[in-house]
Design a protein around this motif. Structure first.
Motif, PDB file in Angstrom:
ATOM      1  N   ARG A 203       0.828  -1.211   0.000  1.00  8.05           N
ATOM      2  CA  ARG A 203       0.000   0.000   0.000  1.00  8.05           C
ATOM      3  C   ARG A 203       0.862   1.261   0.000  1.00  8.05           C
ATOM      4  O   ARG A 203       0.475   2.292  -0.563  1.00  8.05           O
ATOM      5  CB  ARG A 203      -0.911   0.020   1.231  1.00  8.05           C
ATOM      6  CG  ARG A 203      -2.005  -1.021   1.273  1.00  8.05           C
ATOM      7  CD  ARG A 203      -3.045  -0.887   0.188  1.00  8.05           C
ATOM      8  NE  ARG A 203      -3.340   0.464  -0.213  1.00  8.05           N
ATOM      9  CZ  ARG A 203      -4.070   1.338   0.507  1.00  8.05           C
ATOM     10  NH1 ARG A 203      -4.583   0.973   1.675  1.00  8.05           N
ATOM     11  NH2 ARG A 203      -4.293   2.547   0.066  1.00  8.05           N
ATOM     12  N   HIS A 204       2.033   1.196   0.646  1.00  4.89           N
ATOM     13  CA  HIS A 204       2.891   2.370   0.737  1.00  4.89           C
ATOM     14  C   HIS A 204       3.843   2.504  -0.452  1.00  4.89           C
ATOM     15  O   HIS A 204       4.205   3.619  -0.831  1.00  4.89           O
ATOM     16  CB  HIS A 204       3.708   2.323   2.034  1.00  4.89           C
ATOM     17  CG  HIS A 204       2.921   2.637   3.261  1.00  4.89           C
ATOM     18  ND1 HIS A 204       2.095   1.715   3.871  1.00  4.89           N
ATOM     19  CD2 HIS A 204       2.815   3.785   3.988  1.00  4.89           C
ATOM     20  CE1 HIS A 204       1.527   2.280   4.927  1.00  4.89           C
ATOM     21  NE2 HIS A 204       1.940   3.521   5.023  1.00  4.89           N
ATOM     22  N   ARG A 205       4.239   1.374  -1.054  1.00  8.01           N
ATOM     23  CA  ARG A 205       5.273   1.411  -2.093  1.00  8.01           C
ATOM     24  C   ARG A 205       4.771   1.070  -3.487  1.00  8.01           C
ATOM     25  O   ARG A 205       5.440   1.351  -4.466  1.00  8.01           O
ATOM     26  CB  ARG A 205       6.405   0.453  -1.722  1.00  8.01           C
ATOM     27  CG  ARG A 205       7.056   0.785  -0.386  1.00  8.01           C
ATOM     28  CD  ARG A 205       8.252  -0.077  -0.137  1.00  8.01           C
ATOM     29  NE  ARG A 205       8.933   0.296   1.100  1.00  8.01           N
ATOM     30  CZ  ARG A 205      10.196  -0.010   1.370  1.00  8.01           C
ATOM     31  NH1 ARG A 205      10.895  -0.699   0.490  1.00  8.01           N
ATOM     32  NH2 ARG A 205      10.744   0.366   2.502  1.00  8.01           N
ATOM     33  N   GLY A 206       3.615   0.427  -3.566  1.00  3.12           N
ATOM     34  CA  GLY A 206       3.068   0.101  -4.871  1.00  3.12           C
ATOM     35  C   GLY A 206       3.688  -1.106  -5.530  1.00  3.12           C
ATOM     36  O   GLY A 206       3.496  -1.339  -6.726  1.00  3.12           O
ATOM     37  N   ARG A 207       4.427  -1.900  -4.784  1.00  2.00           N
ATOM     38  CA  ARG A 207       5.004  -3.128  -5.344  1.00  2.00           C
ATOM     39  C   ARG A 207       5.079  -4.191  -4.256  1.00  2.00           C
ATOM     40  O   ARG A 207       5.269  -3.874  -3.075  1.00  2.00           O
ATOM     41  CB  ARG A 207       6.394  -2.872  -5.937  1.00  2.00           C
ATOM     42  CG  ARG A 207       7.424  -2.352  -4.954  1.00  2.00           C
ATOM     43  CD  ARG A 207       8.766  -2.139  -5.643  1.00  2.00           C
ATOM     44  NE  ARG A 207       9.799  -1.700  -4.726  1.00  2.00           N
ATOM     45  CZ  ARG A 207      10.038  -0.439  -4.403  1.00  2.00           C
ATOM     46  NH1 ARG A 207       9.297   0.515  -4.917  1.00  2.00           N
ATOM     47  NH2 ARG A 207      11.011  -0.134  -3.563  1.00  2.00           N
ATOM     48  N   LYS A 208       4.961  -5.435  -4.676  1.00  2.00           N
ATOM     49  CA  LYS A 208       4.962  -6.540  -3.731  1.00  2.00           C
ATOM     50  C   LYS A 208       6.384  -6.828  -3.247  1.00  2.00           C
ATOM     51  O   LYS A 208       7.352  -6.641  -3.973  1.00  2.00           O
ATOM     52  CB  LYS A 208       4.352  -7.789  -4.364  1.00  2.00           C
ATOM     53  CG  LYS A 208       2.854  -7.670  -4.619  1.00  2.00           C
ATOM     54  CD  LYS A 208       2.266  -8.980  -5.102  1.00  2.00           C
ATOM     55  CE  LYS A 208       0.749  -8.864  -5.264  1.00  2.00           C
ATOM     56  NZ  LYS A 208       0.140 -10.134  -5.707  1.00  2.00           N
ATOM     57  N   ALA A 209       6.467  -7.296  -2.019  1.00  2.00           N
ATOM     58  CA  ALA A 209       7.765  -7.602  -1.417  1.00  2.00           C
ATOM     59  C   ALA A 209       7.814  -9.072  -1.016  1.00  2.00           C
ATOM     60  O   ALA A 209       6.802  -9.663  -0.638  1.00  2.00           O
ATOM     61  CB  ALA A 209       7.994  -6.728  -0.190  1.00  2.00           C
ATOM     62  N   SER A 210       8.989  -9.649  -1.104  1.00  2.00           N
ATOM     63  CA  SER A 210       9.204 -11.019  -0.654  1.00  2.00           C
ATOM     64  C   SER A 210       9.431 -11.020   0.852  1.00  2.00           C
ATOM     65  O   SER A 210       9.590  -9.962   1.477  1.00  2.00           O
ATOM     66  CB  SER A 210      10.425 -11.622  -1.357  1.00  2.00           C
ATOM     67  OG  SER A 210      11.593 -10.899  -1.013  1.00  2.00           O
ATOM     68  N   ALA A 211       9.466 -12.216   1.442  1.00  2.00           N
ATOM     69  CA  ALA A 211       9.748 -12.322   2.874  1.00  2.00           C
ATOM     70  C   ALA A 211      11.141 -11.767   3.184  1.00  2.00           C
ATOM     71  O   ALA A 211      11.359 -11.167   4.244  1.00  2.00           O
ATOM     72  CB  ALA A 211       9.648 -13.782   3.315  1.00  2.00           C
ATOM     73  N   PHE A 212      12.076 -11.952   2.234  1.00  2.00           N
ATOM     74  CA  PHE A 212      13.434 -11.414   2.427  1.00  2.00           C
ATOM     75  C   PHE A 212      13.410  -9.893   2.471  1.00  2.00           C
ATOM     76  O   PHE A 212      14.069  -9.269   3.301  1.00  2.00           O
ATOM     77  CB  PHE A 212      14.345 -11.897   1.295  1.00  2.00           C
ATOM     78  CG  PHE A 212      15.742 -11.324   1.350  1.00  2.00           C
ATOM     79  CD1 PHE A 212      16.656 -11.781   2.292  1.00  2.00           C
ATOM     80  CD2 PHE A 212      16.120 -10.312   0.466  1.00  2.00           C
ATOM     81  CE1 PHE A 212      17.938 -11.240   2.347  1.00  2.00           C
ATOM     82  CE2 PHE A 212      17.396  -9.769   0.522  1.00  2.00           C
ATOM     83  CZ  PHE A 212      18.305 -10.239   1.459  1.00  2.00           C
ATOM     84  N   ARG A 213      12.620  -9.282   1.583  1.00  2.00           N
ATOM     85  CA  ARG A 213      12.514  -7.824   1.570  1.00  2.00           C
ATOM     86  C   ARG A 213      11.861  -7.310   2.856  1.00  2.00           C
ATOM     87  O   ARG A 213      12.207  -6.234   3.348  1.00  2.00           O
ATOM     88  CB  ARG A 213      11.699  -7.374   0.362  1.00  2.00           C
ATOM     89  CG  ARG A 213      12.371  -7.575  -0.976  1.00  2.00           C
ATOM     90  CD  ARG A 213      13.632  -6.774  -1.125  1.00  2.00           C
ATOM     91  NE  ARG A 213      13.418  -5.354  -0.966  1.00  2.00           N
ATOM     92  CZ  ARG A 213      14.396  -4.442  -0.959  1.00  2.00           C
ATOM     93  NH1 ARG A 213      15.656  -4.848  -1.052  1.00  2.00           N
ATOM     94  NH2 ARG A 213      14.122  -3.163  -0.817  1.00  2.00           N
ATOM     95  N   VAL A 214      10.934  -8.090   3.399  1.00  2.00           N
ATOM     96  CA  VAL A 214      10.330  -7.713   4.676  1.00  2.00           C
ATOM     97  C   VAL A 214      11.389  -7.697   5.766  1.00  2.00           C
ATOM     98  O   VAL A 214      11.452  -6.776   6.598  1.00  2.00           O
ATOM     99  CB  VAL A 214       9.182  -8.674   5.046  1.00  2.00           C
ATOM    100  CG1 VAL A 214       8.701  -8.423   6.479  1.00  2.00           C
ATOM    101  CG2 VAL A 214       8.018  -8.520   4.074  1.00  2.00           C
ATOM    102  N   LEU A 215      12.260  -8.709   5.773  1.00  2.00           N
ATOM    103  CA  LEU A 215      13.335  -8.770   6.759  1.00  2.00           C
ATOM    104  C   LEU A 215      14.276  -7.582   6.616  1.00  2.00           C
ATOM    105  O   LEU A 215      14.645  -6.947   7.619  1.00  2.00           O
ATOM    106  CB  LEU A 215      14.113 -10.073   6.598  1.00  2.00           C
ATOM    107  CG  LEU A 215      15.346 -10.243   7.500  1.00  2.00           C
ATOM    108  CD1 LEU A 215      14.942 -10.223   8.970  1.00  2.00           C
ATOM    109  CD2 LEU A 215      16.083 -11.537   7.168  1.00  2.00           C
TER     110      LEU A 215
END
Length: 215
Positions: A35-47
């Protein structure tokens, strides 16, 4: 993931998720990041996001929503982030997928508030109650800056609340409201201010982990 079906208005229901494991928490964080960035993130990107932005309030909001082994450290970090950003958003608040916090500053939200999916909340928002009956907010709702939502009003899905409004009555789905007290202005382009909507998972009607509230 567990879901709760909550009534917002006549024929208007929302499915509010709650995490049953840390994998579910990560999925909720992904929806907020989208919602904030407009692109999906992987679990690694979340970390990486957690490590690079240790005071990200929504991250700790999601982690402290699950009573796992990291509950107390997550709750402590959540309280610290709330104090730093002057936001009162209790951990017990029911929040759907994809919450967007505009400017991430100065908000007071009663812990009993129910917030739907893909909702936008902006600075100096106040959601309060004197009778332990806070608001229910539907899906894809835009709530502008300096808005006050008072008592047990129901904000219909895909509606927009203009800046500075004081909401004391239910808001119809798909409407645009503003003023003191807030009144319906029109029904043009419902949900037009909500961008980057997270695609909600399909939940079977007979799913055994779905409960229904008649709020």
């Amino acid at each position: 993931m567990k879901f709760e079906k909550i009534k917002v208005g006549e024929g208007d229901y929302i499915m509010v998720p709650s995490a049953e494991c840390y994998k579910d928490c990560v999925e909720l964080i992904k929806s907020d990041m989208y919602r904030h960035r407009g692109r999906k993130a992987s679990a690694f990107r979340v970390l990486i996001h957690v490590l690079a932005h240790p005071f990200s309030l929504l991250v700790w909001q999601r982690f402290s929503g699950y009573r796992g082994v990291f509950y107390y450290p997550s709750k402590w970090m959540h309280e610290l982030c709330c104090n730093l950003r002057q936001i009162d958003l209790p951990t017990e608040t029911k929040i759907g997928f994809g919450l967007y916090l505009g400017h991430k500053r100065c908000m007071v939200i009663n812990g009993g508030t129910i917030i739907g999916n893909n909702v936008d909340l902006f600075q100096f928002l106040n959601i309060g109650t004197n009778h332990y009956t806070p608001a229910v907010i539907g899906d894809e709702v835009y709530v502008g800056p300096n808005v006050c939502i008072v008592e047990d009003v129901h904000i219909g899905s895909r509606s927009s609340i203009g800046a500075g409004a004081v909401v004391t009555k239910d808001v119809p789905p798909g409407s645009t409201c503003a003023g003191v007290p807030a009144k319906v202005l029109n029904y043009n382009n419902p949900g037009r201010f909500v961008k980057y909507r997270w695609k909600l998972p399909e939940v079977p009607v007979n799913h055994k982990k779905v409960s229904e509230s008649t709020l």
